[in-house]
Design an enzyme around this catalytic site. Structure first.
Site, short mmCIF file in Angstrom:
data_model
loop_
_atom_site.label_atom_id
_atom_site.label_comp_id
_atom_site.label_asym_id
_atom_site.label_seq_id
_atom_site.Cartn_x
_atom_site.Cartn_y
_atom_site.Cartn_z
N SER A 13 8.51 12.56 -3.21
CA SER A 13 9.92 12.19 -3.12
C SER A 13 10.18 10.81 -3.71
O SER A 13 11.22 10.57 -4.33
CB SER A 13 10.42 12.26 -1.67
OG SER A 13 9.84 11.24 -0.88
N MET A 89 -2.86 9.60 -1.68
CA MET A 89 -3.61 9.50 -0.44
C MET A 89 -5.10 9.23 -0.67
O MET A 89 -5.96 9.90 -0.10
CB MET A 89 -3.40 10.77 0.40
CG MET A 89 -1.95 11.09 0.69
SD MET A 89 -1.06 9.71 1.46
CE MET A 89 -1.86 9.66 3.06
N ARG A 90 -5.35 8.24 -1.51
CA ARG A 90 -6.73 7.81 -1.73
C ARG A 90 -6.74 6.29 -1.89
O ARG A 90 -5.82 5.72 -2.48
CB ARG A 90 -7.32 8.44 -3.00
CG ARG A 90 -7.67 9.90 -2.89
CD ARG A 90 -8.24 10.42 -4.22
NE ARG A 90 -9.46 9.73 -4.60
CZ ARG A 90 -10.69 10.11 -4.22
NH1 ARG A 90 -10.84 11.17 -3.44
NH2 ARG A 90 -11.76 9.44 -4.62
N LEU A 92 -8.05 3.17 -3.75
CA LEU A 92 -8.55 2.93 -5.10
C LEU A 92 -9.72 1.96 -5.07
O LEU A 92 -9.76 1.03 -4.26
CB LEU A 92 -7.44 2.37 -5.97
CG LEU A 92 -6.24 3.30 -6.20
CD1 LEU A 92 -5.11 2.53 -6.86
CD2 LEU A 92 -6.64 4.51 -7.03
N ASN A 106 2.36 -0.25 -4.78
CA ASN A 106 2.28 0.74 -3.71
C ASN A 106 3.45 0.50 -2.77
O ASN A 106 3.99 -0.60 -2.69
CB ASN A 106 0.95 0.61 -2.95
CG ASN A 106 0.77 1.73 -1.92
OD1 ASN A 106 1.06 2.89 -2.21
ND2 ASN A 106 0.30 1.39 -0.74
N HIS A 108 4.67 1.04 1.37
CA HIS A 108 4.15 1.27 2.71
C HIS A 108 5.30 1.26 3.70
O HIS A 108 6.19 0.40 3.61
CB HIS A 108 3.14 0.18 3.06
CG HIS A 108 2.49 0.39 4.39
ND1 HIS A 108 1.50 1.33 4.60
CD2 HIS A 108 2.71 -0.20 5.60
CE1 HIS A 108 1.13 1.30 5.87
NE2 HIS A 108 1.84 0.38 6.49
N ASP A 140 -4.46 -5.16 -4.49
CA ASP A 140 -5.59 -5.95 -4.96
C ASP A 140 -6.90 -5.26 -4.58
O ASP A 140 -6.89 -4.18 -3.99
CB ASP A 140 -5.54 -7.40 -4.44
CG ASP A 140 -5.69 -7.49 -2.93
OD1 ASP A 140 -6.10 -6.50 -2.29
OD2 ASP A 140 -5.39 -8.57 -2.37
#
Length: 203
Positions: A13, A89-90, A92, A106, A108, A140
């Site tokens: 979304s 959903m990983r 990095l 990102n 949150h 980071d």
């Protein structure tokens, strides 16, 4: 024109909200590729429906470094300027972050540094806070909340459930993620410590 790479794992979304802003000309960029680690992700179908390049790179059975190397290769091949995580959903790897320094965003669902990690909305309700919200932040190598480019506050109502609070936060996510992208693509942004500073434009 700047090029965006969108990483997602589910419905996408936030990706759709970003795509709407790009299509309307309110983000001066193009979406170079949408990538998911889950072939069944609804976000891939949404991207294809919009005529955007959509790539599935399944993560099952791969360790983090090997998988992230595949992501980096695809994003570099597409000449991506800014990587946007939209429900990816990983975690990095450090090597991925080093490949795109200060160029990974990102979002949150809390006012970081409050309630990091999973189930942020549930954490907010359990702690009894009166205000929560969402944060767009740079990623980071440590994955501790890095410099925040934008935040939005959302009141917590007495009658809220996780679902109702999540829905109101998501509305703000859709708004501020696109604004954060505009900021980060601008020429007047600098990062000092944990702050993203937007220089005033002189007339």
């Amino acid at each position: 024109m700047k090029r965006l790479g969108i990483l997602l794992s589910g419905r996408g979304s936030n990706f759709e909200a970003i795509s709407d802003q790009v299509a309307a000309g309110r983000i001066e960029a193009e979406i170079a590729v949408v990538i998911s680690n889950r072939p069944e992700a609804r976000g891939l179908e949404a991207a294809r429906g919009r005529g955007l390049p959509a790539v599935s790179i399944p993560s099952k059975g791969l360790d983090r470094e090997d998988y992230d190397a595949l992501l980096v290769r695809e994003l570099k091949a597409r000449a991506v300027d800014l990587v946007c995580l939209a429900g990816f959903m990983r975690l990095l790897s450090a090597s991925f972050v080093r490949a795109f320094p200060q160029r990974i965003l990102n979002i949150h669902p809390s006012l970081l540094p409050a309630f990091p990690g999973l189930d942020a909305q549930k954490q907010a309700l359990e702690h009894g806070v009166k205000i929560t919200g969402c944060t767009v932040h740079l990623v980071d190598e440590s994955w501790t909340p890095a410099p925040s480019s934008l935040q939005a506050a959302v009141p917590v109502l007495d009658e809220d459930t996780v679902d109702s609070l999540s829905a109101r936060i998501l509305n703000q996510e859709h708004r501020i993620y696109s604004e954060a992208i505009r900021i980060m693509l601008g020429e007047s942004v600098r990062i000092e410590g944990r702050r993203v500073i937007v220089a005033a434009i002189r007339s």
